[in-house]
Design a protein around this motif. Structure first.
Motif, PDB file in Angstrom:
ATOM      1  N   HIS A  22      18.456  63.386 -16.820  1.00 47.02           N
ATOM      2  CA  HIS A  22      19.825  62.899 -16.912  1.00 47.02           C
ATOM      3  C   HIS A  22      20.441  63.056 -15.527  1.00 47.02           C
ATOM      4  CE1 HIS A  22      19.569  62.729 -21.226  1.00 47.02           C
ATOM      5  NE2 HIS A  22      19.253  64.008 -21.297  1.00 47.02           N
ATOM      6  N   ALA A  23      21.223  62.077 -15.109  1.00 49.81           N
ATOM      7  CA  ALA A  23      21.828  62.131 -13.783  1.00 49.81           C
ATOM      8  C   ALA A  23      23.240  61.564 -13.817  1.00 49.81           C
ATOM      9  CB  ALA A  23      20.988  61.342 -12.780  1.00 49.81           C
ATOM     10  N   ARG A  24      24.093  62.145 -13.019  1.00 46.33           N
ATOM     11  CA  ARG A  24      25.444  61.623 -12.810  1.00 46.33           C
ATOM     12  C   ARG A  24      25.666  61.563 -11.307  1.00 46.33           C
ATOM     13  NH1 ARG A  24      30.378  61.845 -15.590  1.00 46.33           N
ATOM     14  NH2 ARG A  24      31.988  60.944 -14.293  1.00 46.33           N
ATOM     15  N   PRO A  25      25.394  60.406 -10.683  1.00 41.78           N
ATOM     16  CA  PRO A  25      25.668  60.275  -9.254  1.00 41.78           C
ATOM     17  C   PRO A  25      27.160  60.077  -9.006  1.00 41.78           C
ATOM     18  CG  PRO A  25      24.532  58.326 -10.094  1.00 41.78           C
ATOM     19  CD  PRO A  25      24.717  59.249 -11.235  1.00 41.78           C
ATOM     20  N   PHE A  26      27.620  60.512  -7.869  1.00 40.12           N
ATOM     21  CA  PHE A  26      29.021  60.379  -7.473  1.00 40.12           C
ATOM     22  C   PHE A  26      29.099  59.446  -6.276  1.00 40.12           C
ATOM     23  CE2 PHE A  26      28.793  64.102  -9.987  1.00 40.12           C
ATOM     24  CZ  PHE A  26      30.006  64.185 -10.646  1.00 40.12           C
ATOM     25  N   PRO A  27      30.190  58.679  -6.178  1.00 31.11           N
ATOM     26  CA  PRO A  27      30.296  57.734  -5.061  1.00 31.11           C
ATOM     27  C   PRO A  27      30.477  58.464  -3.733  1.00 31.11           C
ATOM     28  CG  PRO A  27      32.313  57.720  -6.384  1.00 31.11           C
ATOM     29  CD  PRO A  27      31.328  58.613  -7.091  1.00 31.11           C
ATOM     30  N   VAL A  28      29.612  58.145  -2.795  1.00 33.03           N
ATOM     31  CA  VAL A  28      29.633  58.767  -1.468  1.00 33.03           C
ATOM     32  C   VAL A  28      29.298  57.714  -0.417  1.00 33.03           C
ATOM     33  CG1 VAL A  28      29.025  61.109  -2.209  1.00 33.03           C
ATOM     34  CG2 VAL A  28      27.234  59.472  -1.750  1.00 33.03           C
ATOM     35  N   PRO A  29      29.590  58.007   0.845  1.00 30.16           N
ATOM     36  CA  PRO A  29      29.225  57.066   1.911  1.00 30.16           C
ATOM     37  C   PRO A  29      27.704  56.954   2.059  1.00 30.16           C
ATOM     38  CG  PRO A  29      30.744  58.763   2.711  1.00 30.16           C
ATOM     39  CD  PRO A  29      30.321  59.164   1.336  1.00 30.16           C
ATOM     40  N   ASP A  30      27.253  55.855   2.649  1.00 32.55           N
ATOM     41  CA  ASP A  30      25.825  55.686   2.933  1.00 32.55           C
ATOM     42  C   ASP A  30      25.322  56.869   3.753  1.00 32.55           C
ATOM     43  OD1 ASP A  30      25.764  53.266   1.631  1.00 32.55           O
ATOM     44  OD2 ASP A  30      25.996  52.085   3.450  1.00 32.55           O
ATOM     45  N   GLY A  31      24.097  57.261   3.481  1.00 29.93           N
ATOM     46  CA  GLY A  31      23.495  58.362   4.214  1.00 29.93           C
ATOM     47  C   GLY A  31      23.741  59.718   3.579  1.00 29.93           C
ATOM     48  N   THR A  32      24.469  59.746   2.456  1.00 29.96           N
ATOM     49  CA  THR A  32      24.718  60.998   1.734  1.00 29.96           C
ATOM     50  C   THR A  32      24.513  60.759   0.253  1.00 29.96           C
ATOM     51  OG1 THR A  32      27.086  60.552   1.480  1.00 29.96           O
ATOM     52  CG2 THR A  32      26.417  61.782   3.438  1.00 29.96           C
ATOM     53  N   TRP A  33      24.375  61.835  -0.515  1.00 23.91           N
ATOM     54  CA  TRP A  33      24.290  61.719  -1.966  1.00 23.91           C
ATOM     55  C   TRP A  33      24.776  63.001  -2.612  1.00 23.91           C
ATOM     56  CZ3 TRP A  33      20.845  65.128  -4.262  1.00 23.91           C
ATOM     57  CH2 TRP A  33      19.896  65.693  -3.410  1.00 23.91           C
ATOM     58  N   VAL A  34      25.394  62.844  -3.790  1.00 27.22           N
ATOM     59  CA  VAL A  34      25.877  63.963  -4.602  1.00 27.22           C
ATOM     60  C   VAL A  34      25.590  63.589  -6.041  1.00 27.22           C
ATOM     61  CG1 VAL A  34      27.888  65.268  -5.370  1.00 27.22           C
ATOM     62  CG2 VAL A  34      27.708  64.586  -2.974  1.00 27.22           C
ATOM     63  N   ALA A  35      24.989  64.496  -6.801  1.00 25.86           N
ATOM     64  CA  ALA A  35      24.664  64.202  -8.200  1.00 25.86           C
ATOM     65  C   ALA A  35      24.571  65.477  -9.013  1.00 25.86           C
ATOM     66  CB  ALA A  35      23.344  63.439  -8.284  1.00 25.86           C
ATOM     67  N   LEU A  36      24.825  65.347 -10.306  1.00 23.50           N
ATOM     68  CA  LEU A  36      24.482  66.374 -11.270  1.00 23.50           C
ATOM     69  C   LEU A  36      23.190  65.912 -11.932  1.00 23.50           C
ATOM     70  CD1 LEU A  36      27.863  67.246 -13.016  1.00 23.50           C
ATOM     71  CD2 LEU A  36      26.706  68.457 -11.180  1.00 23.50           C
TER      72      LEU A  36
END
Length: 91
Positions: free
Chosen positions: A26-40
């Motif tokens: 299960h994943a919940r990605p969050f909106p971020v700028p290109d070149g980065t990532w944030v997720a649960l």
């Protein structure tokens, strides 16, 4: 053999399938700028715990992208706190 159908929790917006249950997530990605990532992230097995995952490689002189990344981290941390509190209240 195919993996059973997994019911996603309400916060999952990007179920990642795999050939076995152990490979699903299960994943919940969050909106971020290109070149980065944030997720649960959480595996599909009952014992799997939710993880806050993040990363990035960016060499930008401006602060706007950093602020967007920081805001996504804050949102993810707030949601993780909420999910942890819900889990702790469950019987």
């Amino acid at each position: 053999m195919t993996a059973p159908v997994i019911t996603c929790p309400w916060w999952c917006t990007d179920h990642r399938t795999g050939s076995t249950v152990e490979d699903q997530q299960h994943a919940r990605p969050f909106p971020v700028p290109d070149g980065t990532w944030v997720a649960l992230l959480r595996g599909c097995l009952p014992a799997d715990r939710i993880e806050l995952a993040y990363g990035g490689e960016s060499f930008d002189r401006g602060t706007e992208r950093a602020r967007l990344f920081a805001a996504a981290l804050q949102q993810a941390a707030d949601l993780l706190d909420r999910l942890t509190a819900e889990r702790d209240r469950a019987p």
